[in-house]
Design a protein around this motif. Structure first.
Motif, PDB file in Angstrom:
ATOM      1  N   CYS A 442       7.986  -0.882  -6.923  1.00 34.39           N
ATOM      2  CA  CYS A 442       6.562  -0.563  -6.938  1.00 34.39           C
ATOM      3  C   CYS A 442       5.928  -1.244  -8.151  1.00 34.39           C
ATOM      4  O   CYS A 442       6.511  -1.242  -9.227  1.00 34.39           O
ATOM      5  N   LYS A 486       7.323   7.436  -5.316  1.00 36.18           N
ATOM      6  CA  LYS A 486       6.711   8.202  -6.410  1.00 36.18           C
ATOM      7  C   LYS A 486       5.205   8.337  -6.224  1.00 36.18           C
ATOM      8  O   LYS A 486       4.670   9.436  -6.227  1.00 36.18           O
ATOM      9  N   CYS A 487       4.518   7.171  -6.069  1.00 35.68           N
ATOM     10  CA  CYS A 487       3.047   7.212  -6.075  1.00 35.68           C
ATOM     11  C   CYS A 487       2.457   6.949  -4.696  1.00 35.68           C
ATOM     12  O   CYS A 487       1.256   7.063  -4.503  1.00 35.68           O
TER      13      CYS A 487
END
Ligand SMILES: [Zn+2]
Ligand SMILES: [Zn+2]
Length: 827
Positions: A442, A486-487
């Motif tokens: 990412c 995660k995001c």
């Protein structure tokens, strides 16, 4: 009964074993001993070769023997199914690597079954199945959490032919371990596992692995390559740059007459100040980086180098010495820079001689005068006494090393340190046919592990293979596109796959619990079976697989999955199978096909030859006459049995008192039981085990051929044949099942107990002594030849019949004719 037909007999028993689940391993009975017999899992290359037959036959003998001794035996096989050949074959034949692999597995599984190997097939695994490799991914994620897995930019070994990175262990003599192609250095961003965190433990525990061949332990010690020394900093004259040097011989530092850098050293290209030198250095470095490692570093390779035009300051003496770039310096040993002391190091000497650099001795043998006047003819590497070394003159090397290390530290330009040849294990491969590394890249979060509940990250099908440049998975849009765990932002999936040595690092733990969907294995299952009691495989795995699997086990221990750090108690490395003096290979045209041998002679004969013709640790020279000899041996047992079968007493009949030839046969039988048991169970001398059975058959033969037989002789013959069926069964299992069933034996011979040895019959050279009481025969006892009168008397009194006649009497006289008779005159 007709002649022995191996094909019929083998098919019959293979079917029955399978139908009855004879080799199924159930739940552990805590009251019975366990034995884990493991052979290295094969690569499904297409078909078995004779080396396989030998390897797996050795394991099979041990597994069957242990089971007959009443132990619970784990004996399983699987497939090391990922890897390059499948991918290359797929490119050649335009076929899916999975198809190619599964077809080969089917072929080879059939061959294993035709060999009658005692595997629990319900536990079979193939490392290319998601059911298995999801746990590679799971382990990787645990290692990522622990910081054991990390990503870094490194110079790595690159095989252009395989189009992939290789671990150091996979570079053999500077060439690719798999294709033997040239290997060069390139810089890559890669995933690594911190094997070096375990370097000391991997090294120290070798001393305690006393069930391992010393040769393998020595190879691992060399591979780990621990060396203690000092890291010293040399300032580059006129530059804001220092070069760190690692040396095990700081005592020779006053004899350093140049520094030498590896071509890969990050500072190398920037050192020269004028244009001409810069060009020379550039082209030297470029040429080196394109060179095969073998040509650069092999013993005796031509010394090549280039002067950078710069000088470094010796921090001890303040002397200026030239900085060179040299082909013999390795970037991944020490710091990639060495201080060259030509008088006391042969490679430094050769280089200095080639380039006319100063050779300055600073060490001389204790008790002699320092010779400083003339240039030495070669390097002297032994420690000694220092001279021409400033304040350290007159010190012995050992003390000088300690003092100089301490001084370097105190003066801030060095420190005592330990280095290893072992490097962290680079596991990224730019190939398709392997375990996808479960990471998503990412932009904001960096490299993020795939969540456990999204495992396995499955290999997509129909991936274009064989296109140049990078990982094939990178060309599969649907695979690459992923959301950051995660995001949630759009991110990119890792497209490298894992080195297949990851699979083999722990596969044998999976055998213990092969269908577990919740964990790589159940800890209770594992605790009952591990560590492996015997591991059989080739010496070529001494430094790769056998280091990785020890490392992996230590990591599993630190993750709390197992309670030990060493997975293998005893390691056995079998020799090669050769023909006409060479290892069998297609290119030599000396390959003997196992299928053809099984077809012609049967599996039992093929196994028997592999086991009999040579001690298992030595090379085995293939010899058709020897194979025929083994076939004749089985036919001979069959014929002998055929001739007496009808005269043998029924199974389970009591053994009468025997003497003469019958006794001799019984003795031979029991000695053979003992010998074969020791040969398999202790010494792993399987060849002498087979010859012991051959000797037993030689003892049977005259009795079968003789005329009328006494009851004792017939009973002794039954015992000898029953024993043969049992103790030969680990070697020639189908044949022995058939013999056992002809003998009227119950159940399978493989389920029989290993025969008990009658200790009394083991006396090598014993005689039958006739015991009389007042001149009447009362007993016969076995005694060692030439036993004295006291021994004879003791033996006589132990006999219950004699004892009854002696009761209430007084012994008046003893007549002893040694080896014949003992007459007790009583009143
Ligand atoms: Zn290669
Ligand atoms: Zn993110």
């Amino acid at each position: 009964m007709t002649g022995y037909n191996a094909k019929e007999v083998e098919a019959k028993w293979q079917t029955r074993w399978e139908r009855e689940g004879v080799f199924r391993v159930g739940d552990i009975d805590p009251d019975k001993p366990v034995y884990y017999c493991l052979e290295m899992l094969p690569y499904p290359s297409g078909s078995l070769h004779m080396g396989h037959v030998r390897n797996y036959s050795i394991g099979d003998v041990v597994a069957r023997y242990r089971a007959m001794c009443g132990e619970q035996v784990m004996h399983v096989i699987g497939w090391d199914a990922f890897g390059l050949p499948a991918e290359n074959a797929a490119i050649r034949h335009n076929e899916e690597p999975g198809e190619w692999t599964r077809r080969n597995i089917a072929t080879m599984r059939g061959q294993f079954k035709r060999l009658g190997l005692s595997y629990d097939w319900s536990r079979e695994i193939a490392t290319c199945e998601p059911e298995f490799y999801r746990w590679n991914q799971w382990f990787f994620l645990r290692m990522l959490e622990q910081g054991i897995a990390y990503r870094a930019q490194r110079l790595l070994n690159w095989c252009a032919d395989c189009a992939t990175v290789l671990a150091n262990e996979q570079v053999v003599s500077g060439r690719c371990w798999r294709c033997e192609g040239p290997v060069i250095r390139r810089e890559f961003e890669q995933w690594f596992l911190r094997t070096t965190d375990y370097a000391d433990e991997l090294l120290d525990e070798l001393d305690r692995l006393d069930g391992w061949p010393e040769r393998v332990r020595r190879m691992q010690r060399n591979w780990i390559g621990r060396s203690e020394g000092v890291q010293v900093r040399f300032q580059v004259e006129g530059a804001d740059l220092a070069l760190d040097v690692f040396t095990t011989r700081i005592d020779t530092i006053y004899g350093a007459t140049y520094l030498a850098l590896a071509a890969e050293h990050p500072a190398a290209r920037g050192l020269p100040q004028d244009g001409e030198r810069r060009d020379a250095v550039q082209s030297f470095v470029d040429a080196q980086l394109e060179k095969n490692l073998e040509d650069r570093f092999a013993e005796g390779a031509e010394k090549q180098g280039v002067f950078t035009g710069r000088y470094a300051i010796n921090p001890f003496s303040g002397e200026k010495i030239p900085i060179w770039i040299a082909n013999f310096v390795l970037m991944d040993v020490g710091t990639g820079t060495i201080m060259s002391v030509p008088a006391h190091d042969q490679r430094d000497f050769d280089f200095a001689t080639a380039f006319g650099l100063e050779i300055r001795p600073v060490i001389h043998p204790a008790g002699s005068d320092p010779v400083t006047a003339k240039t030495p003819m070669q390097a002297t590497c032994e420690p000694g006494v220092l001279h021409a070394s400033g304040e350290y003159d007159g010190l012995e090397s050992e003390e000088a090393c300690l003092r100089m290390a301490a001084d370097a530290e105190a003066r801030g330009f060095g420190r005592a340190t330990v280095t290893y040849r072992l490097k962290d294990w680079g596991i990224s491969r730019q190939r398709y046919w392997g375990t996808p590394i479960p990471v998503i890249h990412c932009e904001d979060c960096g490299a993020v592990g795939v969540p456990d509940d999204e495992l396995p990250v499955e290999l997509p099908a129909n991936v274009p293979l064989g296109e140049p440049g990078g990982s094939p998975l990178a060309r599969v849009e649907e695979f690459v596109k992923a959301d950051c765990p995660k995001c949630g932002k759009a991110a990119r999936r890792e497209t490298d796959t894992m080195d297949t040595f990851v699979d083999s690092s722990w596969y044998y733990f999976r055998y213990l619990d092969p269908h577990n969907a919740e964990a790589p294995f159940d800890s209770a299952q594992q605790a009952g079976w591990m560590p492996v009691d015997l591991y059989i495989g080739g010496i070529e795995h001494a430094s790769m697989h056998l280091i990785y699997t020890r490392f992996w086990t230590k990591v599993m221990r630190d993750l709390g999955l197992v309670e030990f750090g060493e997975p293998i108690k005893r390691l056995f490395t079998q020799g090669m199978v050769t023909k006409d003096g060479f290892k069998m290979s297609k290119s030599k045209g000396n390959v003997v096909d196992p299928d053809e041998m099984i077809e012609r002679y049967g599996a039992d004969t093929t196994r028997l030859f592999c086991l009999f013709a040579s001690p298992p640790e030595r090379d085995l020279e293939w010899n058709e006459a020897g194979v025929e000899g083994c076939a004749r041996f089985l036919h001979r047992i069959w014929r002998l049995f055929d001739r007496v079968a009808e005269q043998l007493p029924p199974p389970g009949s009591a053994m009468p008192e025997v003497d003469g030839v019958a006794l001799a046969l019984r003795r031979k039988t029991h000695r053979t039981i003992q010998r074969v048991g020791t040969d398999i169970g202790v010494r792993l001398h399987l060849n002498t085990g087979v010859s012991a059975v051959m000797e037993l058959i030689n003892t049977i033969a005259p009795l079968v051929d003789g005329g009328e037989r006494s009851a004792g002789e017939r009973a002794a013959l039954r015992e000898a044949f029953e024993t043969t069926a049992k103790i030969l069964s680990p070697f020639a299992p189908h044949f022995c099942e058939e013999l056992w069933s002809k003998l009227g034996g119950e159940d399978f011979v493989v389920r029989c107990a290993w025969p008990q040895v009658d200790e009394a019959l083991l006396t090598e050279d014993s005689v039958t002594l006739v015991i009389q009481v007042n001149g009447k025969l009362r007993a016969r006892v076995q005694l060692p030849r030439d036993a004295d009168q006291d021994a004879a008397l003791t033996a006589a009194r132990k006999d219950s019949n004699v004892a009854a006649y002696l009761e209430g009497t007084t012994l008046r006289r003893v007549v002893h004719v040694p080896n014949k008779l003992l007459n007790l005159v009583v009143q």
